[in-house]
Design a protein around this motif. Structure first.
Motif, PDB file in Angstrom:
ATOM      1  N   LEU A 172       0.828  -1.208   0.000  1.00  0.00           N
ATOM      2  CA  LEU A 172       0.000   0.000   0.000  1.00  0.00           C
ATOM      3  C   LEU A 172       0.861   1.255   0.000  1.00  0.00           C
ATOM      4  CD1 LEU A 172      -2.789  -1.117   2.505  1.00  0.00           C
ATOM      5  CD2 LEU A 172      -2.930  -0.967   0.003  1.00  0.00           C
ATOM      6  N   ARG A 173       2.000   1.200   0.699  1.00  0.00           N
ATOM      7  CA  ARG A 173       2.916   2.335   0.683  1.00  0.00           C
ATOM      8  C   ARG A 173       3.502   2.535  -0.715  1.00  0.00           C
ATOM      9  NH1 ARG A 173       5.734   1.021   6.525  1.00  0.00           N
ATOM     10  NH2 ARG A 173       4.214   2.167   7.793  1.00  0.00           N
ATOM     11  N   PHE A 198      13.289  11.635   1.527  1.00  0.00           N
ATOM     12  CA  PHE A 198      12.188  11.110   2.325  1.00  0.00           C
ATOM     13  C   PHE A 198      11.967   9.617   2.096  1.00  0.00           C
ATOM     14  CE2 PHE A 198      11.171  15.586   1.238  1.00  0.00           C
ATOM     15  CZ  PHE A 198      11.341  16.134   2.498  1.00  0.00           C
ATOM     16  N   LEU A 199      11.475   9.251   0.941  1.00  0.00           N
ATOM     17  CA  LEU A 199      11.114   7.864   0.674  1.00  0.00           C
ATOM     18  C   LEU A 199      11.022   7.622  -0.820  1.00  0.00           C
ATOM     19  CD1 LEU A 199       7.306   7.468   1.596  1.00  0.00           C
ATOM     20  CD2 LEU A 199       8.371   9.510   0.670  1.00  0.00           C
ATOM     21  N   GLY A 200      11.048   6.360  -1.195  1.00  0.00           N
ATOM     22  CA  GLY A 200      10.958   6.034  -2.615  1.00  0.00           C
ATOM     23  C   GLY A 200      10.813   4.537  -2.835  1.00  0.00           C
ATOM     24  N   VAL A 201      10.539   4.192  -4.070  1.00  0.00           N
ATOM     25  CA  VAL A 201      10.450   2.786  -4.477  1.00  0.00           C
ATOM     26  C   VAL A 201      11.556   2.533  -5.492  1.00  0.00           C
ATOM     27  CG1 VAL A 201       9.048   1.025  -5.620  1.00  0.00           C
ATOM     28  CG2 VAL A 201       7.953   2.710  -4.127  1.00  0.00           C
ATOM     29  N   ILE A 202      12.304   1.471  -5.277  1.00  0.00           N
ATOM     30  CA  ILE A 202      13.293   1.041  -6.263  1.00  0.00           C
ATOM     31  C   ILE A 202      12.784  -0.224  -6.936  1.00  0.00           C
ATOM     32  CG2 ILE A 202      15.307   2.062  -5.126  1.00  0.00           C
ATOM     33  CD1 ILE A 202      15.915  -0.788  -4.043  1.00  0.00           C
ATOM     34  N   ALA A 232      14.709  20.623   1.567  1.00  0.00           N
ATOM     35  CA  ALA A 232      13.400  20.527   0.916  1.00  0.00           C
ATOM     36  C   ALA A 232      12.534  21.718   1.286  1.00  0.00           C
ATOM     37  CB  ALA A 232      12.704  19.231   1.327  1.00  0.00           C
ATOM     38  N   ASP A 233      11.727  22.194   0.347  1.00  0.00           N
ATOM     39  CA  ASP A 233      10.821  23.290   0.656  1.00  0.00           C
ATOM     40  C   ASP A 233       9.465  22.727   1.088  1.00  0.00           C
ATOM     41  OD1 ASP A 233       9.463  22.536  -1.668  1.00  0.00           O
ATOM     42  OD2 ASP A 233      10.414  24.094  -2.885  1.00  0.00           O
ATOM     43  N   VAL A 234       8.539  23.639   1.378  1.00  0.00           N
ATOM     44  CA  VAL A 234       7.224  23.229   1.886  1.00  0.00           C
ATOM     45  C   VAL A 234       6.508  22.321   0.894  1.00  0.00           C
ATOM     46  CG1 VAL A 234       4.953  24.062   2.598  1.00  0.00           C
ATOM     47  CG2 VAL A 234       7.015  25.293   3.315  1.00  0.00           C
ATOM     48  N   ALA A 235       6.592  22.630  -0.400  1.00  0.00           N
ATOM     49  CA  ALA A 235       5.924  21.824  -1.423  1.00  0.00           C
ATOM     50  C   ALA A 235       6.505  20.409  -1.454  1.00  0.00           C
ATOM     51  CB  ALA A 235       6.062  22.487  -2.790  1.00  0.00           C
ATOM     52  N   ASP A 236       7.828  20.284  -1.287  1.00  0.00           N
ATOM     53  CA  ASP A 236       8.466  18.959  -1.265  1.00  0.00           C
ATOM     54  C   ASP A 236       7.977  18.138  -0.077  1.00  0.00           C
ATOM     55  OD1 ASP A 236      10.022  19.578  -3.516  1.00  0.00           O
ATOM     56  OD2 ASP A 236      11.610  20.457  -2.293  1.00  0.00           O
ATOM     57  N   ILE A 237       7.883  18.793   1.078  1.00  0.00           N
ATOM     58  CA  ILE A 237       7.443  18.100   2.288  1.00  0.00           C
ATOM     59  C   ILE A 237       5.987  17.662   2.159  1.00  0.00           C
ATOM     60  CG2 ILE A 237       6.985  18.380   4.764  1.00  0.00           C
ATOM     61  CD1 ILE A 237       9.428  20.250   4.856  1.00  0.00           C
ATOM     62  N   GLU A 238       5.154  18.538   1.634  1.00  0.00           N
ATOM     63  CA  GLU A 238       3.743  18.189   1.460  1.00  0.00           C
ATOM     64  C   GLU A 238       3.578  17.041   0.469  1.00  0.00           C
ATOM     65  OE1 GLU A 238       1.940  21.849   0.326  1.00  0.00           O
ATOM     66  OE2 GLU A 238       1.725  22.572   2.398  1.00  0.00           O
ATOM     67  N   ARG A 239       4.404  17.043  -0.567  1.00  0.00           N
ATOM     68  CA  ARG A 239       4.327  15.952  -1.548  1.00  0.00           C
ATOM     69  C   ARG A 239       4.738  14.631  -0.912  1.00  0.00           C
ATOM     70  NH1 ARG A 239       7.524  15.663  -7.413  1.00  0.00           N
ATOM     71  NH2 ARG A 239       6.069  14.184  -8.396  1.00  0.00           N
ATOM     72  N   ALA A 245       2.594  11.108  -0.278  1.00  0.00           N
ATOM     73  CA  ALA A 245       3.117   9.800  -0.681  1.00  0.00           C
ATOM     74  C   ALA A 245       3.197   8.825   0.481  1.00  0.00           C
ATOM     75  CB  ALA A 245       4.504   9.965  -1.306  1.00  0.00           C
ATOM     76  N   GLY A 246       2.887   9.300   1.701  1.00  0.00           N
ATOM     77  CA  GLY A 246       2.844   8.395   2.837  1.00  0.00           C
ATOM     78  C   GLY A 246       3.786   8.712   3.973  1.00  0.00           C
ATOM     79  N   ALA A 247       4.650   9.723   3.828  1.00  0.00           N
ATOM     80  CA  ALA A 247       5.542  10.104   4.927  1.00  0.00           C
ATOM     81  C   ALA A 247       4.705  10.580   6.105  1.00  0.00           C
ATOM     82  CB  ALA A 247       6.512  11.190   4.470  1.00  0.00           C
TER      83      ALA A 247
END
Length: 203
Positions: A55-56, A142-146, A179-186, A190-192
């Protein structure tokens, strides 16, 4: 996700079937089945733990597109200065391409396949090419999928979630690497989870 459901049903169904058979056979037959009972029980719960991560993955892939990256550095030992010890990939910082950010395999479950293909003195010849080019979706801050390339370099396979520990651990101080505010919100979309207290950029 579909293959995980099939595996879950397969392991649980086989376990129940053998248990039923063993009730109509001599006691010594149960001891023959015992290794499978133990391993099947382990695999059943191993399959169950995959669902939250699936799900993540879905949340991350909805927010970030795939990137196909060549020659991503990787290693088997501790990354210098990293919070966690483990195998890692090194990505460029989206806010400063001259800076590098490691994504460490914090959770080692289902990472054995990747372990055998990372850069290292004991990596067998020809193994590294199986993860070239590397598919990546996310933000390494933050996070990602490989994922490894599929047959013909098309559909990715062996998907695995990597993340910075503060993303899912409220006990760790958030780190955002510019990271700026938009990066954090994105990243939050994404699940952070635990980025509300992350340092905010100055106006």
């Amino acid at each position: 996700m579909a293959m995980n459901v099939v595996g879950l049903l397969g392991w649980s169904g086989s376990w129940v079937a053998l248990l039923g058979i063993s009730t109509y056979t001599p006691n010594w037959v149960v001891w023959i089945f015992m290794p499978y009972f133990i391993y099947g029980f382990y695999r059943f719960f191993n399959q169950l733990t995959y669902f939250p991560w699936a799900l993540r993955m879905r949340s991350i892939l909805r927010e970030y597109p795939w990137q196909i990256l060549e020659g991503v550095p990787s290693g088997l030992g501790k990354y210098p200065g990293a919070r966690d010890d483990g195998i890692w990939f090194e990505f460029r910082d989206p806010a400063d391409l001259d800076e590098k950010i490691p994504l460490v395999f914090i959770k080692h479950q289902r990472s054995y396949w990747w372990l055998k293909r990372m850069d290292g003195p004991r990596t067998k010849p020809g193994r590294r090419v199986q993860i070239e080019p590397l598919w990546f979706a996310g933000d390494p801050r933050f996070l990602g999928v490989i994922a490894a390339p599929g047959r013909g370099g098309k559909a990715p396979k062996r998907l695995h979630v990597l993340y910075q520990r503060p993303v899912f651990d409220s006990r760790c101080a958030p780190q955002t690497w510019g990271a700026d505010v938009a990066d954090i919100e994105r990243a939050q979309r994404a699940g952070a989870r635990y980025l509300n207290n992350a340092p905010q950029p100055h106006a």
